[in-house]
Design an enzyme around this catalytic site. Structure first.
Site, PDB file in Angstrom:
ATOM      1  CG  ASP A 126      -1.741  -1.296   1.317  1.00 51.61           C
ATOM      2  OD1 ASP A 126      -2.788  -1.378   0.658  1.00 51.61           O
ATOM      3  OD2 ASP A 126      -1.300  -2.241   2.010  1.00 51.61           O
TER       4      ASP A 126
ATOM      5  CG  ASP B  20      -3.629  -1.565  -2.905  1.00 49.57           C
ATOM      6  OD1 ASP B  20      -4.036  -2.146  -3.929  1.00 49.57           O
ATOM      7  OD2 ASP B  20      -4.356  -1.313  -1.930  1.00 49.57           O
TER       8      ASP B  20
ATOM      9  CE1 TYR C  24      -1.775   2.478  -2.564  1.00 44.34           C
ATOM     10  CE2 TYR C  24      -4.061   3.091  -2.170  1.00 44.34           C
ATOM     11  CZ  TYR C  24      -2.950   2.335  -1.849  1.00 44.34           C
ATOM     12  OH  TYR C  24      -3.012   1.437  -0.825  1.00 44.34           O
TER      13      TYR C  24
ATOM     14  CG  ASN D 145      -7.976  -2.651  -3.344  1.00 46.16           C
ATOM     15  OD1 ASN D 145      -6.979  -2.943  -2.676  1.00 46.16           O
ATOM     16  ND2 ASN D 145      -8.656  -1.538  -3.151  1.00 46.16           N
TER      17      ASN D 145
ATOM     18  CG  HIS E 208      -4.026  -6.279  -1.578  1.00 47.43           C
ATOM     19  ND1 HIS E 208      -2.967  -5.438  -1.278  1.00 47.43           N
ATOM     20  CD2 HIS E 208      -5.140  -5.497  -1.537  1.00 47.43           C
ATOM     21  CE1 HIS E 208      -3.416  -4.208  -1.085  1.00 47.43           C
ATOM     22  NE2 HIS E 208      -4.732  -4.223  -1.223  1.00 47.43           N
TER      23      HIS E 208
ATOM     24  CG  HIS F 242     -10.318  -3.096   3.478  1.00 44.69           C
ATOM     25  ND1 HIS F 242     -11.081  -2.682   2.408  1.00 44.69           N
ATOM     26  CD2 HIS F 242      -9.317  -2.193   3.599  1.00 44.69           C
ATOM     27  CE1 HIS F 242     -10.550  -1.589   1.901  1.00 44.69           C
ATOM     28  NE2 HIS F 242      -9.490  -1.261   2.605  1.00 44.69           N
TER      29      HIS F 242
ATOM     30  CG  HIS G 201      -7.070  -4.574   1.323  1.00 42.61           C
ATOM     31  ND1 HIS G 201      -7.247  -3.603   0.369  1.00 42.61           N
ATOM     32  CD2 HIS G 201      -8.306  -5.133   1.536  1.00 42.61           C
ATOM     33  CE1 HIS G 201      -8.532  -3.574   0.014  1.00 42.61           C
ATOM     34  NE2 HIS G 201      -9.186  -4.474   0.713  1.00 42.61           N
ATOM     35  CB  VAL G 202      -6.262  -3.740   6.873  1.00 44.53           C
ATOM     36  CG1 VAL G 202      -6.713  -2.998   8.125  1.00 44.53           C
ATOM     37  CG2 VAL G 202      -7.361  -4.660   6.354  1.00 44.53           C
TER      38      VAL G 202
HETATM   39 FE   LIG Z   1      -5.898  -2.414  -0.938  1.00 42.00          FE
END
Ligand SMILES: [Fe+2]
Ligand SMILES: *[C@@H]1O[C@H](CO)[C@@H](O)[C@H](O)[C@H]1NC(C)=O
Ligand SMILES: *[C@@H]1O[C@H](CO)[C@@H](O)[C@H](O)[C@H]1NC(C)=O
Length: 419
Positions: free
Chosen positions: A163, A190, A193, A227, A312, A322, A349-350
């Site tokens: 991320d 990720d 972005y 994502n 992820h 999430h 992700h988180v």
């Molecule tokens: Fe994510």
């Protein structure tokens, strides 16, 4: 005894595989909070290299199953150019040559530069190689170090980042990583972005590639998608998934008999690393499911005592953010993780750090009544690695303030998810 050292350097994790010794690294660094703003496009951290059509966004990744190859990738922004890499074990010599391929893509009104991927193989272990790409005044030179041979005793230090994004906080994460002594990054998805910009502006993929080049040109990052790489925009006529990611980031998936660059495995030093795609089909009978079933059978703990899985969306997550998104993958794969005694499962992700005990929830089958995770010595430790610094800021609130199972006779209490 195998020793494991790792610590949250607040936002990225360092994992040291050290035989016979338990090592630990910590840092008191705590990153600033929300809001995180992206660095401006004219920031020095996104500077383009000198020279017309000079290679930029240089990144390398492992190019085979066992670490004797790299894939070197870069972008020539203005026009097509040869996909050649000149390399040597000696500085300034460059007497060996590898030939790669070139691709380009459009995304709505964005047109990419010319993206080059070149496999350099037949390398020796534990060796420093120098490489040169581009020509004339625009040529650029870099180096990388190959890992030790696959061996039960091989020590190695991985950095773990997810991320990341391209804010001032992302910069802080990357700068801390550069100082850490990490030899290769396990990236849990990720990346840029860019999809947060209007029409998923690909210019932010380019700036991200230049931003991380200070590490990615010199050491392999083992890529995984998240994502933010899906970029499914039927409203813009972009109906294929992962289009920019797949054009820009190569993975050595064929070397592990995978049919897709989205999921694959590599072995490095004493670790067998399995990369799973949270946003590709994974239920029973799908290609990813079938591949993982076979790959787990190929794991040889006599050679690679460490078995590490990257994904992820975390399978265990007590955050509001999430919550339950990794549950479907847990239902599909947790049984195998326990059967094959996976050591560690890293997820992103988180945007918060979290680490589990060794627990499993594999006896749950709707009718069994076994609804809660239980301590399980064969289960992995699940680590959500902590936010890399992207625009979206940190995740804060826990879904579960305190929950104990009915077995202990206490009632569960939970807060209401608030996003
Ligand atoms: Fe994510
Ligand atoms: C790729 O580059 C070539 C040569 O410049 C160009 O003709 C072609 O349209 C580009 N393709 C895409 C998909 O952008
Ligand atoms: C579910 O678990 C219970 C208890 O272990 C077992 O008796 C039952 O057969 C299981 N059901 C299925 C469909 O596997």
């Amino acid at each position: 005894m195998r020793g494991l050292g790792f610590a949250a350097l607040s936002l990225h994790v360092l994992l040291c595989l050290v035989n016979g010794v338990s090592s630990r690294r910590t840092s008191s660094y705590v990153r600033s909070e929300f809001p995180s703003t992206d660095m401006p496009l004219d920031s020095e951290w996104f500077a383009t290299p000198k020279g017309y059509n000079a290679p930029q966004q240089v990144h390398i990744t492992q190019g085979d199953y066992d670490g004797k190859a790299v894939i070197i990738s870069w972008v020539t922004p203005s026009e097509p150019a040869p996909s050649q890499v000149f390399y040597s074990k000696e500085e300034n010599r460059y007497d060996q040559k590898a030939e790669g391929t070139m691709t380009n893509y459009t995304f709505y009104d964005y047109k990419s530069g010319y993206i080059h991927h070149c496999l350099v193989d037949g390398l020796q272990y534990n060796t420093k190689y120098y490489y040169k790409i581009g020509t004339g005044d625009s040529a650029r030179e870099f180096w990388f170090q190959t890992p030790p041979a696959i061996d039960i005793d091989a020590s190695y230090t991985f950095g773990i980042i997810g991320d990341l994004g391209q804010t001032f906080n992302s910069l802080s994460t990357l700068q801390h990583y550069l100082k850490s002594g990490g030899e290769s990054v396990l990236f849990v998805g990720d990346l840029s972005y860019a999809d947060r910009y209007q029409h998923n502006d690909g210019i932010r993929w380019d700036s991200w590639g230049r931003f991380v080049e200070r590490s990615t040109a010199y050491q392999p990052w083992i890529w995984n998608s998240g994502n933010h790489e899906i970029e499914y925009r039927p409203d813009l006529g972009e109906t294929s998934t992962f289009k920019p990611y797949l054009h820009r980031y190569s993975t050595p998936y064929l070397a592990s008999k995978s049919s897709s660059p989205m999921w694959y495995a590599v072995r490095r030093a004493s670790a067998h690393i399995i990369v799973l795609s949270s946003y590709s089909p994974f239920v029973k009978y799908t290609p990813q499911w079938m591949w993982l079933k076979g790959e787990l059978k190929r794991v040889d703990r006599e050679k690679t005592p460490w078995l590490i899985v990257l994904m992820h969306a975390p399978m265990y997550n007590s955050n509001d953010a999430h919550f339950m998104e990794g549950e479907s993958m847990r239902a599909a794969f947790e049984k195998w993780f326990v059967k094959y005694k996976v050591d560690l499962v890293f997820a992103g992700h988180v945007h918060a750090y979290e680490r589990s005990y060794r627990i499993s929830n594999i006896n749950y089958n709707v009718t069994s009544g076994n609804r809660y995770p239980v301590p399980d010595k064969s289960a992995p430790v699940y680590i959500t690695v902590g936010d890399g610094g992207n625009q979206e800021g940190l995740a804060w609130s826990s879904v579960i303030r305190s929950r104990t199972t009915p077995r202990s006779g206490r009632r569960a209490t939970a807060t209401r998810p608030c996003s």
